[in-house]
Write a protein that holds these residues in place. Structure first.
Motif, PDB file in Angstrom:
ATOM      1  N   ASP A   1      25.790  53.613  18.148  1.00 55.78           N
ATOM      2  CA  ASP A   1      25.015  54.721  17.579  1.00 55.78           C
ATOM      3  C   ASP A   1      24.933  54.638  16.059  1.00 55.78           C
ATOM      4  O   ASP A   1      23.915  54.981  15.458  1.00 55.78           O
ATOM      5  N   VAL A   2      26.035  54.199  15.425  1.00 52.78           N
ATOM      6  CA  VAL A   2      26.031  54.108  13.956  1.00 52.78           C
ATOM      7  C   VAL A   2      25.738  52.692  13.477  1.00 52.78           C
ATOM      8  O   VAL A   2      25.471  52.479  12.293  1.00 52.78           O
TER       9      VAL A   2
ATOM     10  N   ARG B   1      29.987  53.057  18.497  1.00 52.07           N
ATOM     11  CA  ARG B   1      29.723  52.062  17.468  1.00 52.07           C
ATOM     12  C   ARG B   1      28.245  51.692  17.437  1.00 52.07           C
ATOM     13  O   ARG B   1      27.664  51.497  16.365  1.00 52.07           O
TER      14      ARG B   1
ATOM     15  N   PHE C   1      22.291  52.023  11.602  1.00 53.58           N
ATOM     16  CA  PHE C   1      22.272  52.473  10.203  1.00 53.58           C
ATOM     17  C   PHE C   1      23.062  51.515   9.324  1.00 53.58           C
ATOM     18  O   PHE C   1      22.619  51.135   8.227  1.00 53.58           O
TER      19      PHE C   1
ATOM     20  N   PHE D   1      34.877  53.459  11.593  1.00 54.90           N
ATOM     21  CA  PHE D   1      34.274  54.058  12.783  1.00 54.90           C
ATOM     22  C   PHE D   1      34.917  53.527  14.063  1.00 54.90           C
ATOM     23  O   PHE D   1      35.102  54.281  15.032  1.00 54.90           O
TER      24      PHE D   1
ATOM     25  N   ASP E   1      24.845  60.583  18.376  1.00 51.34           N
ATOM     26  CA  ASP E   1      24.307  61.019  17.089  1.00 51.34           C
ATOM     27  C   ASP E   1      23.034  61.842  17.226  1.00 51.34           C
ATOM     28  O   ASP E   1      22.335  62.071  16.246  1.00 51.34           O
TER      29      ASP E   1
ATOM     30  N   ALA F   1      26.436  63.671   7.779  1.00 48.38           N
ATOM     31  CA  ALA F   1      27.380  63.669   8.895  1.00 48.38           C
ATOM     32  C   ALA F   1      27.305  65.025   9.601  1.00 48.38           C
ATOM     33  O   ALA F   1      27.049  66.057   8.971  1.00 48.38           O
TER      34      ALA F   1
END
Length: 859
Positions: free
Chosen positions: A259-260, A257, A263, A46, A68, A121
């Motif tokens: 945003d993900v 970075r 998770f 990512f 996202d 995704a």
């Protein structure tokens, strides 16, 4: 050096007996190392993608959603095209280019199959720009040149067998449009799985944003020698900083970075948690291994003491063996962890999330953590057996080797175990009786820890009673062989307790999660039966809003009595206590009051759908001192006027569906929010005409067949979907817990193998007086089965206790039905017997091959 040589000699002499303990360390370290390598690789993937795709400086609307998030309106926030020329004139700007990006789209092929990822995704649509050349290159055909052309990414084309000239239909909130593939672009970096389509600029503006002359962001490139921070300052001097957000390449990459990152962190720590459970189970295996090795070497250690070895030297000798075991297991585990990470990457790629081994990231901290964890855990586990070895007196040289010096569970141990178990039970009861979830969660955590430790400590005390009960049911039918197996299991209660405890931990978690999962499904099903009056539910599988054309098809469906819209409208509330909070109000049609039956504690829910009225959840109303009749000042996002809404109803939050929701009429929201700023429906409900449920169901599915991103479910479908989702989650958890259970099985194998060695002379004597090889093997298998069932009984009983307390706690959140999944519990219990049989295969085979005379002659 003498201690080291002695330890090394003993380690190599017993390398076969150490092997299974080394495998336990290997598996645990491999899981930790594999998790770290896998998540670090995903972060690298990512990071490269965000860094490659971000411009030197990016300008976007201040109110733009996170990378996202899909905007409520279905259209991203925009800025005027005139801003591009304004930015291009700033000092140090080499070029400024407007870009369009939208994730509120669905792209389907000629067979109406969704081209999006199946892993969650997004599908990303936009215009092809020079900035895209940072991360993409056209490898086939050409970029789109008009409204009838589209370009797709190579991964999507390969996955769905797309070729130049194939027609794709794009579904957006502004309408549907078709275009033929004119080009295929390949990522220069790894694409984690998003499907990407490109149009020419005018088409992207018109079809994705609703009008030309708008962009979602501007990509700014710096002149040679101009740094990104300096470029940002120069651009800030010519644009309105209050209306726009400016980010350097690093800031944009960091935002992506982040945003993900949430998770990835959840996944990382969840997997590490299961690795921790495997380590805990492995501790029992290592303790048993060293305890039995020390017991078998009693005469040897006594001789060492007799010729001058001190207690400290004997202690250190055993600990050095543990260090050697930890080093070997950890080194192999780190290597296996890298292989595990590659395997996970291949699995994710097969599921649709592309992860390239070229991005494989092995930081120096990964092997360091693996080695430290493996060695420290092994040494700590071997500490008690090492101390016991140090206490062996020189007189022990005169005893028979292998005589256990500590066969019975001590009285003090039993008392401590009972006290811990009682304290854990009391904490679990307190959790079940708690009035607040936060308070109950604390009691639940304390109860789980104390009861687990208590059962581990009191295990040897329980072994005698439980094994005897299990033996009456399982072993007595096998006659004398069964009785011998029972006595072997009872010979050393501490060993049996520790071996069973290893299996107990994994099965306790399985039972607990089974009870919680089954209760969640049962509670949700019960509440759906009681509260949901709608016949059909329509929603997106990917969280996308329902596009107007799909809504129109839904509303025209024959056999439908009414259709209810459901929108989440962002707003800022000013409450009577003076506090201001941002919330999302549910704007729905008045028919929603019958589609979802809500209990009211004050006022009438139907009145909340009146002009300038609203409802409020009971918990929120109590928190802020709101009563029926109070006026709330509401500033809707995108609205130009502030609303004064009267609280017409207080709804009970003793529910799981729409808990805490605040309802208003859609017409109320529309009177304060401009049409172009009004959120789209995130879900819709429908009621069939009397006696036409089946026909309406079929008609709805046919009406929405052209929109594969939406599902049409009746109540039966919805319940099954909920059950499947919980089942899939539990299967993932069970799969991760399988590691701990595998380690526990290795513990049973190791215990039996060492026990066979310890009882070599005894086995020889039994064979000499007439015990056949088949009877001997059966005896060892039955001993293994009874140990496995002992661990299963403790684990399942403990887990059901945890699960019951957890469900009582979840009842505070509306999950009020306790459901014990007896088929699952019984299956696990019976499966434990087969686990015991499997674990005994090799030890029983080796015992059966013993030479009788050599066994009798063993010293």
């Amino acid at each position: 050096m003498t201690v080291l040589r002695t330890s090394l000699r003993n380690f190599l002499a017993h390398k076969g007996r150490m092997a299974l303990s080394a495998v336990a360390v290997l598996l645990s370290v491999a899981f930790v190392s594999g998790t770290l390598v896998f998540t670090d690789t995903m972060n690298t993937t990512f990071d490269k993608l965000f860094a490659a795709s971000a411009a030197d400086v990016t300008i976007s609307p201040k109110s733009a959603a996170a990378n996202d998030e899909i905007p409520e309106t279905g259209k991203p926030e925009t800025l005027p095209a005139s801003l591009v020329r304004q930015v291009a004139g700033a000092e140090g700007v080499a070029s400024a280019e407007g870009a369009v990006v939208s994730m509120s789209v669905t792209v389907v092929d000629a067979d109406n199959k969704d081209m999006g990822s199946s892993t969650g995704a997004p599908t990303i649509a936009g215009n092809w720009t020079r900035n895209d050349l940072r991360s993409m290159e056209i490898t086939s055909g050409h970029a789109p040149r008009g409204p009838t052309e589209v370009m797709v990414d190579a991964d999507t084309a390969e996955k769905h067998h797309l070729e130049l000239g194939d027609e794709l239909r794009t579904i957006a909130v502004t309408g549907d449009f078709t275009a033929k593939i004119s080009g295929i672009a390949t990522f220069k970096v790894t694409n984690p799985g998003a499907a990407v389509v490109y149009f020419d600029t005018a088409t992207a503006q018109r079809e994705l944003l609703g009008e030309e002359g708008l962009f979602t962001h501007i990509a700014v490139e710096a002149e040679a020698g101009v740094g990104h921070e300096r470029l940002k300052r120069n651009v800030a001097a010519v644009v309105d900083g209050a209306a726009y957000k400016l980010q350097t390449q690093k800031e944009a990459a960091d935002a992506g970075r982040a945003d993900v990152g949430g998770f990835l962190d959840v996944m990382k720590y969840a997997m590490l948690g299961f690795a921790g459970i495997a380590f805990l189970v492995g501790v029992f295996l290592i303790v048993n291994t060293f305890s039995m090795l020390v017991a078998q070497r009693t005469r040897e250690i006594g001789l060492m003491r007799a010729i001058g070895s001190s207690r400290q030297q004997v202690n250190r000798s055993v600990l050095v063996e543990a260090v050697l075991l930890g080093v070997v297991g950890s080194v192999l585990g780190v290597g296996a962890g890298v292989g595990l990470a590659i395997g996970l990457m291949e699995l994710m790629s097969a599921m649709g999330m592309e992860l390239s081994t070229q991005d494989l990231t092995v930081k120096w901290t990964t092997p360091a953590i693996g080695l430290v964890l493996g060695i420290v855990v092994t040494v700590l586990a071997a500490y008690v057996p090492a101390r016991r070895a140090g206490k062996v007196s020189p007189m022990a040289a005169l005893r028979d080797a292998g005589t256990p010096a500590d066969g019975k569970a001590g009285l003090v141990r039993g008392i401590v175990g009972l006290l811990l178990t009682g304290a854990g039970g009391a904490a679990l009861y307190a959790a079940a009786q708690a009035d607040k979830a936060s308070e109950g969660s604390m009691y639940l955590g304390v109860g789980v820890v104390l009861s687990l430790i208590g059962f581990v400590v009191v295990g040897p005390l329980l072994a005698g009673g439980v094994v005897r009960v299990v033996s009456v049911v399982v072993l007595r039918v096998f006659g004398p062989v069964g009785r011998m197996a029972e006595r072997n299991a009872l010979r050393n209660p501490r060993r049996t307790g520790a071996t069973g405890a290893a299996l107990m931990i994994g099965l306790a978690l399985v039972a607990c999660l089974s009870v919680v999962g089954s209760s969640m499904v049962a509670s949700a099903t019960d509440e759906l039966d009681r509260s949901v009056g709608a016949d059909f539910i329509v929603q997106s599988t990917k969280g996308q809003p329902i596009v107007p054309q799909a809504q129109a098809a839904l509303e025209k469906t024959p056999g439908i009595a009414h259709v209810t819209e459901y929108k989440a409208v962002p707003a800022k509330l000013t409450l009577p206590d003076g506090k201001t909070e941002e919330k999302r109000l549910v704007a729905a049609d008045p028919t929603y009051a019958t589609d979802l039956r809500r209990e009211t504690l004050g006022g009438e829910l139907s009145a909340a759908y009146g002009k300038d009225a609203m409802s409020m959840g009971s918990d929120y109303a109590t928190q802020h001192g709101v009563k029926v009749g109070d006026t709330i000042t509401v500033a809707f996002k995108g609205g130009e006027r502030v609303a004064k809404l009267r609280v017409a109803a207080i709804t009970s939050d003793d529910t799981n569906v729409d808990k805490g929701a605040m309802y208003i009429n859609i017409t109320t929201a529309q009177s304060y929010v401009p049409a172009d700023r009004m959120p789209k429906n995130i879900i819709m409900f429908a009621k069939a005409e009397d006696g036409k449920a089946s026909e309406a169901y079929a008609a709805l599915k046919e009406a929405l067949a052209a929109y594969p991103q939406y599902t049409v479910q009746n109540q039966t479908d919805f319940k099954q979907d909920l059950k499947d989702q919980v089942g899939q989650l539990l299967n993932i958890v069970y799969g991760l817990l399988a590691l701990a259970i595998i380690v526990a099985v290795l513990g049973v194998v190791n215990t039996l193998a060492l026990s066979v060695v310890e009882r070599t002379r005894e086995i020889g004597l039994m064979r000499a007086i007439g015990l056949s090889r088949r009877q001997l093997r059966r005896m060892i298998r039955l001993e293994s089965v009874v140990i496995a069932l002992f661990g299963a009984l403790l684990g399942l009983g403990l887990g059901m206790g945890w699960g019951t307390s957890a469900q009582k706690l979840l009842a505070l959140e509306g999950l009020g039905v306790l459901d014990i999944p007896w088929p699952t519990i019984l299956t696990v219990f019976v499966g434990s017997a087969f686990v015991g049989l499997f674990a005994a295969l090799i030890p029983a085979f080796r015992a059966g091959r013993m030479n009788v005379l050599n066994a009798i002659a063993t010293d």
